[in-house]
Design an enzyme around this catalytic site. Structure first.
Site, PDB file in Angstrom:
ATOM      1  N   PHE A 139       0.859  -1.196   0.000  1.00  0.00           N
ATOM      2  CA  PHE A 139       0.000   0.000   0.000  1.00  0.00           C
ATOM      3  C   PHE A 139       0.883   1.228   0.000  1.00  0.00           C
ATOM      4  O   PHE A 139       1.733   1.387   0.874  1.00  0.00           O
ATOM      5  CB  PHE A 139      -0.948   0.034   1.208  1.00  0.00           C
ATOM      6  N   ASP A 224       9.236   2.500   1.760  1.00  0.00           N
ATOM      7  CA  ASP A 224       8.069   3.245   2.218  1.00  0.00           C
ATOM      8  C   ASP A 224       7.918   2.955   3.708  1.00  0.00           C
ATOM      9  O   ASP A 224       7.434   1.890   4.092  1.00  0.00           O
ATOM     10  CB  ASP A 224       6.826   2.796   1.427  1.00  0.00           C
ATOM     11  N   LYS A 253       2.627   9.686   8.405  1.00  0.00           N
ATOM     12  CA  LYS A 253       1.879   9.263   9.596  1.00  0.00           C
ATOM     13  C   LYS A 253       2.376   9.837  10.938  1.00  0.00           C
ATOM     14  O   LYS A 253       1.945  10.901  11.333  1.00  0.00           O
ATOM     15  CB  LYS A 253       1.767   7.741   9.620  1.00  0.00           C
TER      16      LYS A 253
HETATM   17  C1  LIG Z   1      -0.866   5.222   5.163  1.00  0.00           C
HETATM   18  C2  LIG Z   1       0.155   4.802   4.177  1.00  0.00           C
HETATM   19  C3  LIG Z   1       0.400   5.558   3.008  1.00  0.00           C
HETATM   20  C4  LIG Z   1      -0.446   6.724   2.605  1.00  0.00           C
HETATM   21  O1  LIG Z   1      -0.343   7.801   3.480  1.00  0.00           O
HETATM   22  P1  LIG Z   1      -1.389   8.997   3.370  1.00  0.00           P
HETATM   23  O2  LIG Z   1      -0.889   9.980   4.387  1.00  0.00           O
HETATM   24  O3  LIG Z   1      -2.738   8.442   3.692  1.00  0.00           O
HETATM   25  O4  LIG Z   1      -1.321   9.517   1.995  1.00  0.00           O
HETATM   26  C5  LIG Z   1       1.447   5.158   2.194  1.00  0.00           C
HETATM   27  N1  LIG Z   1       2.196   4.093   2.493  1.00  0.00           N
HETATM   28  C6  LIG Z   1       1.989   3.349   3.595  1.00  0.00           C
HETATM   29  C7  LIG Z   1       2.875   2.184   3.881  1.00  0.00           C
HETATM   30  C8  LIG Z   1       0.948   3.665   4.466  1.00  0.00           C
HETATM   31  O5  LIG Z   1       0.708   2.909   5.536  1.00  0.00           O
END
Ligand SMILES: *Cc1c(COP(=O)(O)O)cnc(C)c1O
Length: 397
Positions: A139, A224, A253
């Site tokens: 994700f 990420d 986050k």
């Molecule tokens: C939450 C998340 C995102 C997206 O972050 P947003 O602030 O909602 O755009 C991207 N990568 C990972 C691994 C995430 O958990």
């Protein structure tokens, strides 16, 4: 009518329905507790989906926001911003990185990483070098670029055509990755531990082997760490526990302890491809959010948060393992630090709903993995309380 139900009725009329929201109207938080509009308290083991790593309203972050709010809220990136400079210094001092691009969310941080990887690779290796390999069940966000990077059909469905130049391989399988590399490949992008995909921890040595494969083919490695960075796995950034360094890392986050911020950290040589006018963000690294992030980083580095995360992660895992011994429909407990998944052989949605009614907030990913991501300041007593609520629900099933 309760106060909460009145709010929910109003939400139904004008707020976009992009989320399947639970019937909870959140109005106040402190530490690991969240209160609804009618005064009911909840033990928050979702923590804003790994945003509230320092608990709700961490005093140092709140104080920094208040102090900064009185001085300067916003200033264009046409000018220099001291808090942003300090935050870049702090992130580089504590990572492999030399330069930081600031934005406002995880998706934006990933967009920056993908854009930079493409531009740098083209400049180094020629026009045809643009493809990014990501993992199935990954994700990376909800923008058109990051859904293209995300290895889940359901995230892209209905929004096609997506951005070309992405390829997905099974997470944790080196051979699949090796076979996917072509002369067009410019980067490999992975979560060190997959969050939304069901708390998937790769086999030991996988990230190191991916690093070596990237070096062999001159590919950029992007981690990420939007969900698992900022202390969540017990080290400041997840990859640091394995001694494997990426070329680009994305954060968001928990970086500012609650308020929205995103960051993309990279090495000097790569950062050179992001010259003046190549990329930008109006709000990225604004004084208010940068001040909050400085305070949040201070807590992570100096207040024993990482040690507590490791100790409480171990404790929560052991308490959940006890449940696994007693309930046959629990098939696996896995995770790292305080991102823990409990895989079930049954659907987990009802358990999440009942837990909320009984004052415990958790969620369920990919239908059958209960995810526990409490604040990293959680105590043994709070874990015992959460496990007791969960045990009560599982007994009745
Ligand atoms: C939450 C998340 C995102 C997206 O972050 P947003 O602030 O909602 O755009 C991207 N990568 C990972 C691994 C995430 O958990």
């Amino acid at each position: 009518m309760t106060i909460s139900s009145e709010w929910i009725e109003r939400a139904d009329k004008h707020v976009a329905k992009t989320y399947g929201r639970y019937p909870l109207v959140a109005v106040r938080g402190e530490g690991c507790r969240l209160w609804d509009a009618d005064g009911k308290a909840y033990l928050d083991f979702l923590a804003g989906v790994a945003v509230n790593n320092l608990g709700h309203c961490p005093p140092k972050v709140v104080a920094a926001l208040k102090e900064q709010a009185d001085k300067l809220l916003h200033c264009s990136n046409f000018y220099h911003i001291p808090q942003q400079i300090e935050l870049a210094e702090l992130l580089c001092a504590n990572t492999f990185g030399d330069r930081v691009f600031f934005c406002n969310s995880g998706a934006e941080a990933n967009e920056a990483a993908i854009k930079l990887a493409r531009k740098y690779s083209r400049e180094q290796h020629g026009e045809n070098r643009f493809e990014v390999i990501t993992a199935l069940a990954s994700f990376h966000g909800r923008t058109i670029g990051t859904i293209s990077a995300t290895g889940q059909d359901k995230v892209r469905s209905g929004f096609e055509p997506v951005v070309p130049g992405f390829k997905y391989v099974a997470f944790g399988e080196l051979q699949a990755l090796r076979e996917a590399i072509t002369p067009q490949t410019c980067a490999v992008m992975l979560e060190p531990v997959q969050g939304e995909g069901g708390v998937n921890v790769p086999p030991p040595g996988y990230l190191q082997a991916v690093r070596e494969l990237c070096d062999e083919h001159d590919l950029l490695l992007i981690f990420d760490e939007v969900q698992v960075g900022c202390g969540r796995t017990g080290s400041l950034f997840a990859h640091q526990a394995e001694g494997v360094e990426p070329d680009l890392m994305t954060l968001a986050k928990a970086l500012a302890g609650g308020p929205p911020i995103g960051a993309m950290v990279t090495r000097e040589k790569i950062a050179e491809s992001f010259g003046p006018g190549t990329h930008g963000s109006t709000f990225g690294g604004n004084p208010l959010m940068a001040a909050a992030a400085l305070a949040a980083m201070d807590c992570l580095l100096n207040d024993g948060v990482l040690d507590n995360c490791l100790a409480m992660g171990e404790y929560l895992c052991s308490r959940l393992a006890e449940l696994k011994e007693r309930y046959g429909f629990i098939t696996d407990i896995r995770g790292r630090g305080l991102i823990i998944g409990m895989e079930l052989s049954i659907e987990g949605g009802e358990i999440v709903k009942t837990a909320l009614e009984r004052g415990l907030l958790i969620n369920c990913t990919v239908g059958k993995v209960l995810r526990f991501v409490p604040p990293l300041i959680v105590t043994k007593e709070e874990i015992d309380e959460a496990v007791e609520i969960l045990d009560g629900i599982l007994t009745e099933m």
